[in-house]
Design a protein around this motif. Structure first.
Motif, PDB file in Angstrom:
ATOM      1  N   THR A 118     -32.604-113.308 -38.422  1.00  0.00           N
ATOM      2  CA  THR A 118     -31.803-111.503 -38.433  1.00  0.00           C
ATOM      3  C   THR A 118     -32.131-111.147 -37.587  1.00  0.00           C
ATOM      4  O   THR A 118     -32.244-109.328 -37.437  1.00  0.00           O
ATOM      5  CB  THR A 118     -32.294-111.129 -39.944  1.00  0.00           C
ATOM      6  N   GLU A 119     -33.430-111.145 -36.775  1.00  0.00           N
ATOM      7  CA  GLU A 119     -34.067-109.966 -36.101  1.00  0.00           C
ATOM      8  C   GLU A 119     -34.443-110.706 -34.017  1.00  0.00           C
ATOM      9  O   GLU A 119     -34.525-111.871 -34.352  1.00  0.00           O
ATOM     10  CB  GLU A 119     -35.447-110.102 -36.380  1.00  0.00           C
ATOM     11  N   HIS A 226     -34.185 -99.996 -42.607  1.00  0.00           N
ATOM     12  CA  HIS A 226     -34.323-101.774 -41.927  1.00  0.00           C
ATOM     13  C   HIS A 226     -35.232-100.933 -40.563  1.00  0.00           C
ATOM     14  O   HIS A 226     -34.651-101.774 -39.441  1.00  0.00           O
ATOM     15  CB  HIS A 226     -33.387-101.791 -41.879  1.00  0.00           C
ATOM     16  N   ASN A 240     -33.738-105.833 -35.955  1.00  0.00           N
ATOM     17  CA  ASN A 240     -33.022-106.043 -37.590  1.00  0.00           C
ATOM     18  C   ASN A 240     -31.636-106.470 -37.689  1.00  0.00           C
ATOM     19  O   ASN A 240     -31.330-105.243 -37.169  1.00  0.00           O
ATOM     20  CB  ASN A 240     -33.880-105.521 -38.625  1.00  0.00           C
ATOM     21  N   SER A 242     -29.591-107.439 -39.187  1.00  0.00           N
ATOM     22  CA  SER A 242     -28.979-107.644 -41.174  1.00  0.00           C
ATOM     23  C   SER A 242     -28.287-106.759 -40.799  1.00  0.00           C
ATOM     24  O   SER A 242     -27.867-105.289 -40.441  1.00  0.00           O
ATOM     25  CB  SER A 242     -30.282-107.570 -42.405  1.00  0.00           C
ATOM     26  N   SER A 243     -26.669-107.237 -41.284  1.00  0.00           N
ATOM     27  CA  SER A 243     -25.832-106.446 -41.410  1.00  0.00           C
ATOM     28  C   SER A 243     -25.698-105.829 -42.525  1.00  0.00           C
ATOM     29  O   SER A 243     -25.211-104.372 -42.916  1.00  0.00           O
ATOM     30  CB  SER A 243     -24.537-107.401 -42.313  1.00  0.00           C
ATOM     31  N   GLN A 244     -26.844-105.662 -43.872  1.00  0.00           N
ATOM     32  CA  GLN A 244     -26.876-104.482 -44.924  1.00  0.00           C
ATOM     33  C   GLN A 244     -27.690-103.560 -44.287  1.00  0.00           C
ATOM     34  O   GLN A 244     -27.375-102.581 -45.014  1.00  0.00           O
ATOM     35  CB  GLN A 244     -27.660-105.517 -45.165  1.00  0.00           C
TER      36      GLN A 244
END
Length: 277
Positions: A118-119, A226, A240, A242-244
């Protein structure tokens, strides 16, 4: 005439000037255009500018016509020396190099949807990158600031000294953060006061694909979960993916929640977007 004037962004009153005080060195003289985002970091297109306070969730076409520019978003607020020597040149070249590498890696990332990582990361000259980004933040504002002799402030003075070459100017006063910014809209906000859970912090922002960059007061920063701190001794920039983190990509303009509050001067917070988007 009254109804027509209300349909045009107030930005029109904050763009026209020939001479004034440079917003970095403070000297009075002929002013030059600074491209924000810097040339080379994005594809230059025809854009419209509005004050962020005239937008509704960053949706264009809400009844307020932006101020058009045929070759990208520009701000006539810097002298020739500060524009070319302190902000542009090798510093802008570093931003362009990093953004192109990040864009390539982002495309690869989304072409491998099953990737466990995710990076993404690229090498960076942190001082050159941050010096240019902060220089553009100082420049991307209303020309009304160029019409009065600059005053000393504890927030902006260290930023100006850093852009002018003092590598240690921010050590005791500021922190920087960055995160993935997946949007074609460009945001420049010179002075935002953001309140969250009893903490009030001043911050400055420059967001354009693929990165959101924020400067804030040392030890007081409010930033997305994030985000990663940008240290001047960093040699690698890590994002990052990440979809979050996507709901917070437009921070601090992502929507207020709970007891959060935001204070700003609309004329110093500008959004520009490619015409037709």
């Amino acid at each position: 005439m009254g109804k027509y004037s209300k349909s045009i962004s107030e930005r029109i009153a904050h763009t026209k000037i020939t001479q004034g005080y440079c917003l970095i060195c403070g000297k009075y003289g002929v002013l030059t255009f600074d491209h924000v985002p810097p040339q080379g970091s994005i594809t230059i297109t025809k854009v419209e500018q509005r004050h962020i306070t005239e937008t509704a969730g960053f949706v264009s076409g809400n009844g307020v016509k932006g101020i058009e520019s045929s070759n990208g978003s520009k701000f006539k607020t810097l002298c020739k020396t500060c524009n070319g020597l302190h902000v542009g040149g090798d510093n802008d070249t570093e931003i362009a190099r990093v953004c192109k590498l990040l864009t390539s890696k982002i495309k690869d990332y989304f072409n491998i949807p099953t990737s466990p990582y995710t990076e993404i990361s690229v090498e960076v000259d942190a001082i050159k990158f941050c010096r240019a980004m902060i220089g553009h933040i100082l420049a991307a504002t209303s020309v009304k600031e160029c019409k009065v002799e600059p005053e000393s402030t504890p927030y902006f003075d260290p930023l100006k000294r850093f852009v002018l070459g003092d590598d240690d100017a921010l050590v005791d006063t500021h922190e920087m953060y960055y995160w993935f910014y997946p949007s074609s809209r460009h945001v420049s906000a010179k002075n935002i006061a953001f309140f969250n859970e009893g903490n009030l912090a001043i911050s400055s922002h420059l967001h354009f694909f693929p990165i959101a960059f924020m400067v804030t007061e040392k030890n007081k920063g409010i930033f997305p979960w994030h985000a990663r701190e940008f240290r001047l001794d960093d040699t690698v920039l890590r994002i990052n993916m990440s979809s979050q983190g996507l709901p917070y990509a437009e921070f601090p303009f992502h929507g207020l929640h709970g007891n959060q509050m935001m204070f700003l001067d609309g004329s110093t917070a500008i959004v520009s977007y490619p015409v037709g988007q």
